[in-house]
Design a protein around this motif. Structure first.
Motif, short mmCIF file in Angstrom:
data_model
loop_
_atom_site.label_atom_id
_atom_site.label_comp_id
_atom_site.label_asym_id
_atom_site.label_seq_id
_atom_site.Cartn_x
_atom_site.Cartn_y
_atom_site.Cartn_z
N GLU A 231 0.83 -1.20 0.00
CA GLU A 231 0.00 0.00 0.00
C GLU A 231 0.87 1.26 0.00
OE1 GLU A 231 -2.56 -1.06 3.25
OE2 GLU A 231 -3.44 -2.60 1.94
N LEU A 232 2.02 1.17 0.65
CA LEU A 232 2.93 2.31 0.70
C LEU A 232 3.53 2.60 -0.68
CD1 LEU A 232 4.76 4.30 2.44
CD2 LEU A 232 6.40 2.42 2.55
N ILE A 233 3.98 1.56 -1.37
CA ILE A 233 4.75 1.81 -2.61
C ILE A 233 3.87 1.90 -3.86
CG2 ILE A 233 6.89 0.76 -1.75
CD1 ILE A 233 6.23 -1.75 -3.45
N GLN A 234 2.64 1.42 -3.78
CA GLN A 234 1.89 1.23 -5.04
C GLN A 234 1.69 2.53 -5.84
OE1 GLN A 234 -1.69 -0.77 -3.87
NE2 GLN A 234 -2.51 0.97 -2.73
N ASP A 235 1.55 3.66 -5.13
CA ASP A 235 1.29 4.90 -5.87
C ASP A 235 2.52 5.77 -6.04
OD1 ASP A 235 -1.41 4.25 -6.16
OD2 ASP A 235 -1.85 4.99 -4.13
N MET A 236 3.68 5.29 -5.62
CA MET A 236 4.91 6.10 -5.78
C MET A 236 5.28 6.13 -7.26
SD MET A 236 7.14 4.77 -2.53
CE MET A 236 6.80 5.36 -0.87
N LYS A 237 5.40 7.35 -7.80
CA LYS A 237 5.59 7.47 -9.26
C LYS A 237 7.01 7.14 -9.68
CE LYS A 237 2.43 11.42 -9.56
NZ LYS A 237 2.51 11.67 -8.14
N ASP A 238 7.97 7.61 -8.89
CA ASP A 238 9.38 7.37 -9.23
C ASP A 238 10.21 7.55 -7.95
OD1 ASP A 238 9.50 10.10 -8.77
OD2 ASP A 238 9.39 10.60 -10.90
N ARG A 243 10.96 9.30 -2.21
CA ARG A 243 11.69 10.03 -1.15
C ARG A 243 10.76 11.05 -0.48
NH1 ARG A 243 17.34 9.51 -1.14
NH2 ARG A 243 17.56 11.46 0.00
N ASP A 244 9.99 11.81 -1.30
CA ASP A 244 9.09 12.83 -0.74
C ASP A 244 8.06 12.20 0.18
OD1 ASP A 244 10.40 14.73 -2.14
OD2 ASP A 244 8.86 15.00 -3.71
N ILE A 245 7.46 11.12 -0.29
CA ILE A 245 6.40 10.46 0.49
C ILE A 245 6.98 9.95 1.81
CG2 ILE A 245 4.89 8.42 0.57
CD1 ILE A 245 4.33 8.92 -2.44
N LEU A 246 8.13 9.32 1.72
CA LEU A 246 8.73 8.76 2.94
C LEU A 246 9.17 9.84 3.91
CD1 LEU A 246 10.95 5.62 2.39
CD2 LEU A 246 8.67 5.83 3.35
N MET A 247 9.77 10.92 3.39
CA MET A 247 10.21 12.00 4.27
C MET A 247 9.01 12.57 5.04
SD MET A 247 13.42 12.27 4.40
CE MET A 247 13.77 13.85 5.15
N GLY A 248 7.90 12.73 4.32
CA GLY A 248 6.68 13.23 4.97
C GLY A 248 6.24 12.30 6.09
N ARG A 252 6.15 12.99 10.20
CA ARG A 252 4.94 12.77 11.03
C ARG A 252 5.14 11.62 12.01
NH1 ARG A 252 2.77 13.45 5.91
NH2 ARG A 252 2.42 11.23 5.65
N LYS A 253 6.33 11.07 12.03
CA LYS A 253 6.69 9.96 12.92
C LYS A 253 5.82 8.72 12.69
CE LYS A 253 9.21 12.48 16.44
NZ LYS A 253 10.28 12.64 15.45
N ASP A 254 5.42 8.51 11.44
CA ASP A 254 4.67 7.29 11.09
C ASP A 254 5.62 6.10 11.10
OD1 ASP A 254 2.53 8.90 10.59
OD2 ASP A 254 2.54 8.64 8.40
N LYS A 255 5.11 4.94 11.42
CA LYS A 255 5.88 3.70 11.25
C LYS A 255 5.91 3.36 9.77
CE LYS A 255 7.26 1.32 14.95
NZ LYS A 255 6.67 0.55 16.02
N ILE A 256 7.04 2.95 9.27
CA ILE A 256 7.14 2.57 7.86
C ILE A 256 7.16 1.04 7.81
CG2 ILE A 256 8.36 2.94 5.69
CD1 ILE A 256 7.51 5.57 7.08
#
Ligand code: ACO
Ligand code: OAA
Length: 375
Positions: A231-238, A243-248, A252-256
């Motif tokens: 679910e995390l990677i499916q919409d990552m374009k490139d 990097r942008d999505i993960l940094m965000g 927010r201190k989300d668990k990855i």
């Protein structure tokens, strides 16, 4: 060689809860062995059926033993009519892990373990039947077809893909499934296995132990992480988007999901293996976006948090490349980990004392009941 992770604090971390001869996890920081064999060696030089035999029966099989074992498992793939009827009543929007749990529990009603002398037969039966009942439910609830669960596929991984897609898989897909099942087979006292052992320690039956373990594996902090990673990677374009999505998320201190591990310190040995297969699948698929964004996530997580991919992260892209619906990712883990769970149940039974730890009481001091009219 890396040092072992510092293990202390909550979650029983670092406390030995018993003995096992089945596997070692991160003994020197990384590394995974099943009955003394390195998982990498097994992934390269054995098949899942050999590994299942090793875990359940103690030694790698000879060719004759393996042939007989595969024939035996093939003959145990059919489902009783009553179980099919139960599966047909479970809605399409149910979580497949709940289907696994219900299926295992129902089989325990139909083919109950009356004596521990049946434990190996029951384990083999569950190993053979798990792919059948998840695919039977999936195809009935999603496509409206009642599939025949007894295929001629020699191996469990290929059999699963055959049932799911209605056609025999390519050699590459069959191989990746086989390796994946090897990687997920056993992992010492992880949460689901410990659940199974606690249940076994009350002298309960095999189906109850496994049903409980399925419930523990379902959560996103354990087996459910492979679905959450997808679910995390499916919409990552490139890579930049990754990097942008993960940094965000990190801000927010989300668990990855798919990163970190309770025991391993700086790598999970299963990751390099499934990552390599994910890359091969990406090349065969002609679309490597998911692989590339996964690699970008891996690099960023190490750079920012010194967190590494666990077994689940690259399984997400690998399974997706084989056209496996995301919600079936964790049930595949079940089809494999059954071997570890069942072997731990047998090991617990062979030298049992009921598992019953103590708790540090942090509640209120002793007090008297106030009559209800005065509260
Ligand atoms: C097949 C498997 O079951 S493998 C595990 C699958 N699970 C996941 O991928 C879920 C994501 N990962 C996690 O939640 C954790 O890493 C676990 C549950 C696997 C292990 O948990 P723990 O042993 O408590 O982790 P650990 O002690 O290494 O955590 C250290 C720090 O890193 C953080 N951390 C650990 N994993 C992650 C992660 N995936 N994302 C963000 N931060 C994390 C912890 O929050 C903790 O921070 P804190 O000290 O500020 O509280
Ligand atoms: O050992 C753990 O805590 C989780 C894990 O990687 C597994 O069960 O495969």
């Amino acid at each position: 060689m890396s040092e072992a992770k510092k293990l202390s604090g909550a979650g029983l971390r670092g406390q030995s809860a018993g003995e096992t001869a089945l596997s070692t996890v991160g003994v020197s920081g990384s590394g995974l062995t099943y009955r003394g064999y390195d998982v990498k060696d097994l992934g390269e030089n054995a098949t899942f059926e050999e590994v299942a035999y090793l875990i359940l029966y103690g030694e790698l099989p000879t060719q004759a033993q393996l042939d007989a074992y595969k024939t035996k498992l093939k003959g145990m793939r059919g489902l009783p009519q009553a179980l099919k009827e139960v599966l047909e009543r479970i809605p399409a929007d149910a979580h497949p892990m709940d289907v696994m749990r219900t299926g295992c529990s129902m089989l325990g009603n139909l083919e109950a373990e009356h004596s521990f002398s049946q434990q190996s037969e029951i384990s083999d039966r569950l190993l053979a039947a798990f792919p059948s009942f998840i695919c039977y439910w999936y195809r009935f609830s999603h496509d409206g077809v009642r599939i025949e669960t007894e295929t001629d596929d020699a191996q469990i991984g290929a059999h699963f893909l055959h049932l799911l897609h209605g056609k025999a898989p390519s050699a590459l897909h069959a191989k990746v499934m086989d390796v994946s099942l090897i990687l997920y087979a056993e992992h010492e006292f992880n949460a689901s296995t410990f659940t199974a052992r606690v249940c076994a320690s009350t002298l309960s039956d095999m189906h109850s132990c496994v049903t409980g373990a399925i419930g523990s594996l379902r959560g996103p902090l354990h087996g459910g992480a492979n679905e959450a990673a997808m679910e995390l990677i499916q919409d990552m374009k490139d890579e930049a988007d990754a990097r942008d999505i993960l940094m965000g998320k990190l801000e927010r201190k989300d668990k990855i999901m798919g990163f970190g591990h309770a025991i391993y310190r700086d790598s999970d040995p299963r990751n390099a293996i499934i990552k390599e297969w994910s890359e091969k699948l990406a090349a065969a698929n002609g679309d490597d976006r998911l692989y590339r964004v996964s690699v970008a996530c891996e690099a960023l997580m190490w750079e920012q948090k010194k967190l590494f991919c666990n077994a689940d992260f690259f399984h997400a892209s690998a399974y997706h490349y084989m056209d496996i619906p995301t919600k079936l990712f964790t049930p595949i883990f079940v089809c494999s980990r059954l071997t570890g769970w069942a072997a731990h149940v047998m090991e617990q039974r062979s030298n049992n004392r009921i598992i019953r730890p103590s708790a540090d009481y942090v509640g209120v001091a002793p007090r008297k009941v106030v009559p209800i009219a005065n509260r």
